[in-house]
Design a protein around this motif. Sequence first.
Motif, PDB file in Angstrom:
ATOM      1  N   GLY A 272       0.812  -1.209   0.000  1.00  0.00           N
ATOM      2  CA  GLY A 272       0.000   0.000   0.000  1.00  0.00           C
ATOM      3  C   GLY A 272       0.846   1.261   0.000  1.00  0.00           C
ATOM      4  N   THR A 273       0.319   2.302  -0.613  1.00  0.00           N
ATOM      5  CA  THR A 273       1.087   3.536  -0.820  1.00  0.00           C
ATOM      6  C   THR A 273       1.468   4.222   0.482  1.00  0.00           C
ATOM      7  OG1 THR A 273      -0.040   3.882  -2.931  1.00  0.00           O
ATOM      8  CG2 THR A 273       1.088   5.776  -1.975  1.00  0.00           C
ATOM      9  N   LEU A 274       0.478   4.536   1.331  1.00  0.00           N
ATOM     10  CA  LEU A 274       0.766   5.293   2.554  1.00  0.00           C
ATOM     11  C   LEU A 274       1.646   4.507   3.512  1.00  0.00           C
ATOM     12  CD1 LEU A 274      -2.666   7.025   3.262  1.00  0.00           C
ATOM     13  CD2 LEU A 274      -0.663   7.942   2.109  1.00  0.00           C
ATOM     14  N   ASN A 275       1.446   3.203   3.609  1.00  0.00           N
ATOM     15  CA  ASN A 275       2.272   2.376   4.507  1.00  0.00           C
ATOM     16  C   ASN A 275       3.738   2.428   4.100  1.00  0.00           C
ATOM     17  OD1 ASN A 275       0.049   1.545   6.010  1.00  0.00           O
ATOM     18  ND2 ASN A 275      -0.333  -0.240   4.721  1.00  0.00           N
ATOM     19  N   ILE A 276       4.008   2.313   2.804  1.00  0.00           N
ATOM     20  CA  ILE A 276       5.396   2.326   2.340  1.00  0.00           C
ATOM     21  C   ILE A 276       6.003   3.714   2.445  1.00  0.00           C
ATOM     22  CG2 ILE A 276       6.870   2.004   0.312  1.00  0.00           C
ATOM     23  CD1 ILE A 276       6.027  -0.548   1.738  1.00  0.00           C
ATOM     24  N   MET A 277       5.197   4.748   2.207  1.00  0.00           N
ATOM     25  CA  MET A 277       5.707   6.110   2.372  1.00  0.00           C
ATOM     26  C   MET A 277       6.148   6.356   3.807  1.00  0.00           C
ATOM     27  SD  MET A 277       2.997   8.221   0.013  1.00  0.00           S
ATOM     28  CE  MET A 277       3.273   9.742   0.883  1.00  0.00           C
ATOM     29  N   MET A 278       5.313   5.947   4.767  1.00  0.00           N
ATOM     30  CA  MET A 278       5.672   6.162   6.170  1.00  0.00           C
ATOM     31  C   MET A 278       6.874   5.314   6.574  1.00  0.00           C
ATOM     32  SD  MET A 278       2.115   6.856   8.237  1.00  0.00           S
ATOM     33  CE  MET A 278       1.081   5.622   7.469  1.00  0.00           C
ATOM     34  N   LEU A 279       6.974   4.103   6.043  1.00  0.00           N
ATOM     35  CA  LEU A 279       8.142   3.264   6.325  1.00  0.00           C
ATOM     36  C   LEU A 279       9.408   3.890   5.748  1.00  0.00           C
ATOM     37  CD1 LEU A 279       9.436   0.673   7.385  1.00  0.00           C
ATOM     38  CD2 LEU A 279       8.849  -0.426   5.198  1.00  0.00           C
ATOM     39  N   ALA A 280       9.322   4.394   4.503  1.00  0.00           N
ATOM     40  CA  ALA A 280      10.489   5.022   3.876  1.00  0.00           C
ATOM     41  C   ALA A 280      10.935   6.247   4.658  1.00  0.00           C
ATOM     42  CB  ALA A 280      10.165   5.395   2.424  1.00  0.00           C
ATOM     43  N   LEU A 281       9.964   7.047   5.128  1.00  0.00           N
ATOM     44  CA  LEU A 281      10.296   8.230   5.922  1.00  0.00           C
ATOM     45  C   LEU A 281      10.923   7.833   7.257  1.00  0.00           C
ATOM     46  CD1 LEU A 281       7.166  10.483   5.276  1.00  0.00           C
ATOM     47  CD2 LEU A 281       9.483  10.845   4.428  1.00  0.00           C
ATOM     48  N   LEU A 282      10.396   6.772   7.874  1.00  0.00           N
ATOM     49  CA  LEU A 282      10.957   6.299   9.148  1.00  0.00           C
ATOM     50  C   LEU A 282      12.406   5.858   8.964  1.00  0.00           C
ATOM     51  CD1 LEU A 282      10.664   5.493  12.127  1.00  0.00           C
ATOM     52  CD2 LEU A 282       9.756   3.291  11.344  1.00  0.00           C
ATOM     53  N   PHE A 284      14.462   6.775   6.621  1.00  0.00           N
ATOM     54  CA  PHE A 284      15.297   7.939   6.329  1.00  0.00           C
ATOM     55  C   PHE A 284      15.604   8.721   7.600  1.00  0.00           C
ATOM     56  CE2 PHE A 284      15.490  12.456   4.565  1.00  0.00           C
ATOM     57  CZ  PHE A 284      16.835  12.351   4.247  1.00  0.00           C
ATOM     58  N   ALA A 285      14.613   8.848   8.495  1.00  0.00           N
ATOM     59  CA  ALA A 285      14.837   9.536   9.770  1.00  0.00           C
ATOM     60  C   ALA A 285      15.874   8.791  10.604  1.00  0.00           C
ATOM     61  CB  ALA A 285      13.524   9.664  10.540  1.00  0.00           C
ATOM     62  N   VAL A 286      15.779   7.468  10.636  1.00  0.00           N
ATOM     63  CA  VAL A 286      16.762   6.653  11.371  1.00  0.00           C
ATOM     64  C   VAL A 286      18.143   6.820  10.743  1.00  0.00           C
ATOM     65  CG1 VAL A 286      17.435   4.290  11.947  1.00  0.00           C
ATOM     66  CG2 VAL A 286      15.055   4.995  12.198  1.00  0.00           C
ATOM     67  N   ASP A 287      18.188   6.881   9.426  1.00  0.00           N
ATOM     68  CA  ASP A 287      19.444   7.070   8.702  1.00  0.00           C
ATOM     69  C   ASP A 287      20.104   8.394   9.103  1.00  0.00           C
ATOM     70  OD1 ASP A 287      21.048   5.961   6.309  1.00  0.00           O
ATOM     71  OD2 ASP A 287      20.735   8.051   5.742  1.00  0.00           O
ATOM     72  N   TRP A 367      20.559  15.848  13.543  1.00  0.00           N
ATOM     73  CA  TRP A 367      19.489  15.614  14.514  1.00  0.00           C
ATOM     74  C   TRP A 367      18.228  16.393  14.134  1.00  0.00           C
ATOM     75  CZ3 TRP A 367      19.472  11.502  17.106  1.00  0.00           C
ATOM     76  CH2 TRP A 367      20.585  11.002  17.794  1.00  0.00           C
ATOM     77  N   VAL A 368      18.412  17.640  13.729  1.00  0.00           N
ATOM     78  CA  VAL A 368      17.247  18.457  13.337  1.00  0.00           C
ATOM     79  C   VAL A 368      16.590  17.883  12.083  1.00  0.00           C
ATOM     80  CG1 VAL A 368      16.493  20.742  12.569  1.00  0.00           C
ATOM     81  CG2 VAL A 368      18.184  20.537  14.404  1.00  0.00           C
ATOM     82  N   GLY A 369      17.411  17.437  11.121  1.00  0.00           N
ATOM     83  CA  GLY A 369      16.865  16.816   9.922  1.00  0.00           C
ATOM     84  C   GLY A 369      16.071  15.558  10.240  1.00  0.00           C
ATOM     85  N   ALA A 370      16.600  14.745  11.165  1.00  0.00           N
ATOM     86  CA  ALA A 370      15.889  13.530  11.574  1.00  0.00           C
ATOM     87  C   ALA A 370      14.574  13.879  12.257  1.00  0.00           C
ATOM     88  CB  ALA A 370      16.769  12.703  12.506  1.00  0.00           C
ATOM     89  N   ALA A 371      14.590  14.905  13.114  1.00  0.00           N
ATOM     90  CA  ALA A 371      13.372  15.310  13.830  1.00  0.00           C
ATOM     91  C   ALA A 371      12.304  15.795  12.856  1.00  0.00           C
ATOM     92  CB  ALA A 371      13.706  16.405  14.838  1.00  0.00           C
ATOM     93  N   CYS A 372      12.689  16.604  11.881  1.00  0.00           N
ATOM     94  CA  CYS A 372      11.725  17.096  10.886  1.00  0.00           C
ATOM     95  C   CYS A 372      11.118  15.935  10.096  1.00  0.00           C
ATOM     96  CB  CYS A 372      12.402  18.071   9.930  1.00  0.00           C
ATOM     97  SG  CYS A 372      12.777  19.681  10.667  1.00  0.00           S
ATOM     98  N   THR A 373      11.935  14.943   9.778  1.00  0.00           N
ATOM     99  CA  THR A 373      11.425  13.792   9.032  1.00  0.00           C
ATOM    100  C   THR A 373      10.461  12.978   9.875  1.00  0.00           C
ATOM    101  OG1 THR A 373      13.539  13.731   7.827  1.00  0.00           O
ATOM    102  CG2 THR A 373      12.106  11.813   7.631  1.00  0.00           C
ATOM    103  N   PHE A 374      10.742  12.829  11.179  1.00  0.00           N
ATOM    104  CA  PHE A 374       9.808  12.143  12.084  1.00  0.00           C
ATOM    105  C   PHE A 374       8.472  12.886  12.137  1.00  0.00           C
ATOM    106  CE2 PHE A 374      13.415   9.856  14.242  1.00  0.00           C
ATOM    107  CZ  PHE A 374      12.889   8.573  14.080  1.00  0.00           C
ATOM    108  N   VAL A 375       8.524  14.212  12.215  1.00  0.00           N
ATOM    109  CA  VAL A 375       7.288  15.010  12.238  1.00  0.00           C
ATOM    110  C   VAL A 375       6.510  14.819  10.936  1.00  0.00           C
ATOM    111  CG1 VAL A 375       6.337  17.350  12.369  1.00  0.00           C
ATOM    112  CG2 VAL A 375       8.251  16.698  13.840  1.00  0.00           C
ATOM    113  N   ALA A 376       7.226  14.675   9.822  1.00  0.00           N
ATOM    114  CA  ALA A 376       6.574  14.447   8.527  1.00  0.00           C
ATOM    115  C   ALA A 376       5.719  13.184   8.563  1.00  0.00           C
ATOM    116  CB  ALA A 376       7.621  14.347   7.419  1.00  0.00           C
ATOM    117  N   ILE A 377       6.194  12.155   9.261  1.00  0.00           N
ATOM    118  CA  ILE A 377       5.416  10.913   9.384  1.00  0.00           C
ATOM    119  C   ILE A 377       4.098  11.192  10.100  1.00  0.00           C
ATOM    120  CG2 ILE A 377       5.381   8.571  10.337  1.00  0.00           C
ATOM    121  CD1 ILE A 377       8.461   8.617  10.183  1.00  0.00           C
TER     122      ILE A 377
END
Length: 410
Positions: A272-282, A284-287, A367-377
């Motif tokens: 599913g689209t939204l599930n994979i988008m949120m996984l990809a963002l997660l 990337f945030a961990v990265d 750290w700020v980049g990771a935080a912004c990506t988490f908020v995006a999720i």
Amino acid sequence: MSITVEKQPSLLQQPKAVWAVAFASVIAFMGIGLVDPILKPIGEQLNASPSQVSLLFTSYMLVTGVAMLITGVVSSRFGPKKTLLAGLAIIIVFSALAGSSSSIGEIVGFRAGWGLGNALFIATALSAIVGAASGGVARAIILYEAALGIGIAAGPLLGGVLGSISWRGPFFGVAALMAVAFIFLLVMLPAGETPTHHTSLADPFRALRHRGLLTVGITALLYNYGFFTLLAYTPFPLDMGAYSIGFIFFGWGLALAISSVFLAPRLQRRFGTLNIMMLALLLFAVDLAAMALFTDTKAVLVVCVVLAGVFLGVNNTLITETVMISAPVERSTASAAYSFVRFVGGAAAPYLAGKLGESINVHVPFWVGAACTFVAIGVLASGRKVLAHVDDHEPAPGSIDEARAVTVGD
């Protein structure tokens, strides 16, 4: 009685006009990561701080985002050929001026002009390829996506090779290649018909009234902060030569291109689209968090940069497809509105990342980049109801506007 089956021409059997536009497209997409390898040399030779040098990305992306609002207005009035040539001419002038600059302020200003030309070109190139290609729209889109992938991957590598000679080399290299592309298009691309439907400048702003489109736009704005932090700030803690940086980001671009074309559709169909988008963002945030923890370890930074290409490639493809069906407006209008939000908002990241690295420490930007990506999720999850229909949509095969939006998104 024998039945004659008409054999389709090979994908590579295309008119010269198609190859001229495709070649110009490769060079235009190179501009995205071309300056990565020369950020540190520019700073050292022009006595500029990381935040000042990172403004090369900020000015370029800011103007590109704003210009996306007018590309439809321009091309719908003057036609694709004139718009393409205008975009190429602007890139030639401003890339050459950037290579001739003697201060960081001049380069930043000329990169802004480069962004205007790039917006005019990339938003129009696909329709020109489709109009001239043989074998149908779907084949034309394959050629266009191939040009996109080659350009994104080759940009940092070319920047590294020319940048190892001089930081001015990549700028002059682009100007020379674009001049060749300009001549090819001028001679080989037919003028075409003058468009009869004119786009309004207000259309993209009206489109943002739809919550689904606004949700996706804000999501992209937030994760773009992390994306531009990685792209514009990482060369400074890596502290390597231009060629090495270029090769590393070549790996990033290659991973992005492959995952966007081959991996994203398979994952989308299965999960599913939204599930994979949120996984990809997660992921990337961990990265980015790993880059924050191990900023002093170059091997970790290198691996994380390349892996980021995989996550960003998957997310870029799926989020752009979602944009196309998130609001009941024309796809080109949705694309312009989305690109405006994500690029204008995310353009602040390169400068802020440099400032945070200078004033606090080298770990904080990541750290700020990771935080912004988490908020995006979280933002994307909040729009699940209004975006629930995305997996019920069957995209029209060979849609020009959809493919154009994918390009703009990437």
